[in-house]
Write a protein that holds these residues in place. Structure first.
Motif, mmCIF file in Angstrom:
data_model
loop_
_atom_site.group_PDB
_atom_site.id
_atom_site.type_symbol
_atom_site.label_atom_id
_atom_site.label_comp_id
_atom_site.label_asym_id
_atom_site.label_seq_id
_atom_site.Cartn_x
_atom_site.Cartn_y
_atom_site.Cartn_z
ATOM 1 N N ASP A 1 -8.782 3.126 9.149
ATOM 2 C CA ASP A 1 -8.558 1.858 8.463
ATOM 3 C C ASP A 1 -9.369 0.806 9.198
ATOM 4 O O ASP A 1 -8.918 0.269 10.205
ATOM 5 C CB ASP A 1 -7.074 1.497 8.456
ATOM 6 C CG ASP A 1 -6.805 0.162 7.803
ATOM 7 O OD1 ASP A 1 -7.733 -0.391 7.158
ATOM 8 O OD2 ASP A 1 -5.685 -0.350 7.921
ATOM 9 N N ARG B 1 0.036 5.194 7.079
ATOM 10 C CA ARG B 1 -1.229 4.735 6.496
ATOM 11 C C ARG B 1 -2.413 5.540 7.000
ATOM 12 O O ARG B 1 -3.442 5.621 6.347
ATOM 13 C CB ARG B 1 -1.509 3.268 6.876
ATOM 14 C CG ARG B 1 -0.451 2.323 6.527
ATOM 15 C CD ARG B 1 -0.734 0.955 7.076
ATOM 16 N NE ARG B 1 -1.869 0.384 6.362
ATOM 17 C CZ ARG B 1 -2.812 -0.332 6.930
ATOM 18 N NH1 ARG B 1 -2.770 -0.587 8.207
ATOM 19 N NH2 ARG B 1 -3.788 -0.827 6.234
ATOM 20 N N GLU C 1 0.832 -1.200 0.000
ATOM 21 C CA GLU C 1 0.000 0.000 0.000
ATOM 22 C C GLU C 1 0.872 1.258 0.000
ATOM 23 O O GLU C 1 0.572 2.235 -0.694
ATOM 24 C CB GLU C 1 -0.889 -0.020 1.242
ATOM 25 C CG GLU C 1 -1.796 1.168 1.390
ATOM 26 C CD GLU C 1 -2.564 1.097 2.687
ATOM 27 O OE1 GLU C 1 -2.156 1.791 3.634
ATOM 28 O OE2 GLU C 1 -3.551 0.351 2.765
ATOM 29 N N ARG D 1 -8.408 -3.732 8.821
ATOM 30 C CA ARG D 1 -7.257 -4.458 9.350
ATOM 31 C C ARG D 1 -7.695 -5.713 10.091
ATOM 32 O O ARG D 1 -8.816 -5.840 10.537
ATOM 33 C CB ARG D 1 -6.476 -3.588 10.332
ATOM 34 C CG ARG D 1 -5.806 -2.428 9.666
ATOM 35 C CD ARG D 1 -5.114 -1.530 10.653
ATOM 36 N NE ARG D 1 -6.073 -1.125 11.661
ATOM 37 C CZ ARG D 1 -5.818 -1.157 12.967
ATOM 38 N NH1 ARG D 1 -4.674 -1.501 13.413
ATOM 39 N NH2 ARG D 1 -6.720 -0.778 13.825
#
Length: 145
Positions: free
Chosen positions: A141, A107, A78, A144
């Motif tokens: 996110d 991220r 990513e 995960r």
């Protein structure tokens, strides 16, 4: 889902973290207790405790090993993709200068902050945790493991 930030970004898998592991822990405590309180079956309780401990240990280690290993590879991929999209260059040279904690922390940034915090990480050797704490607008996110 609520807004994700530094304080709530960790994820738990309830059947594993709140059922399976606590049950194993209770059984282990029971086994150790019985070793001392039930001398007639002491050998059996020692064996029981060893088996429960091994199940507990394997559950923790295998879960960590497989899930996190795969997730770490995806995080790196990513990063490479995002770096290419933002700078139109390969990230190999930059990636070598960063540790995994820094890459993982980046991220959670949006593109504007990504550039700024990447520069800080490259020049100032800022830790992953420091990067996470300095994020102004957290990019969640929820996928995960």
């Amino acid at each position: 889902m609520g807004t994700q930030n530094y304080n709530n970004h960790r994820k738990f898998y309830p059947p594993h973290h709140f059922i399976y592991l606590p049950v194993l822990l209770i059984l282990e405590v029971l086994g150790v207790y019985k070793i001392f309180k039930d001398p007639e079956y002491q050998t059996m309780w020692i064996l029981f405790s060893i088996v429960i401990f091994l199940m507990f240990y394997l559950a923790l280690m295998l879960r960590q090993h497989y899930a996190l290993g795969l997730q770490n590879r995806l995080v790196r991929l990513e990063f490479k993709q995002r770096y290419f999209e933002l700078f139109n260059k390969r990230s190999d040279e930059v990636e070598e200068k960063l540790n995994f904690g820094q890459i993982a922390a980046l991220r959670f940034t949006y593109d504007e902050e990504f550039k700024e915090l990447l520069d800080k990480a490259l020049k100032g050797n800022v830790s992953g945790d420091q990067i996470k704490k300095s994020i102004k607008k957290w990019k969640p996110d929820h996928h995960r493991i």
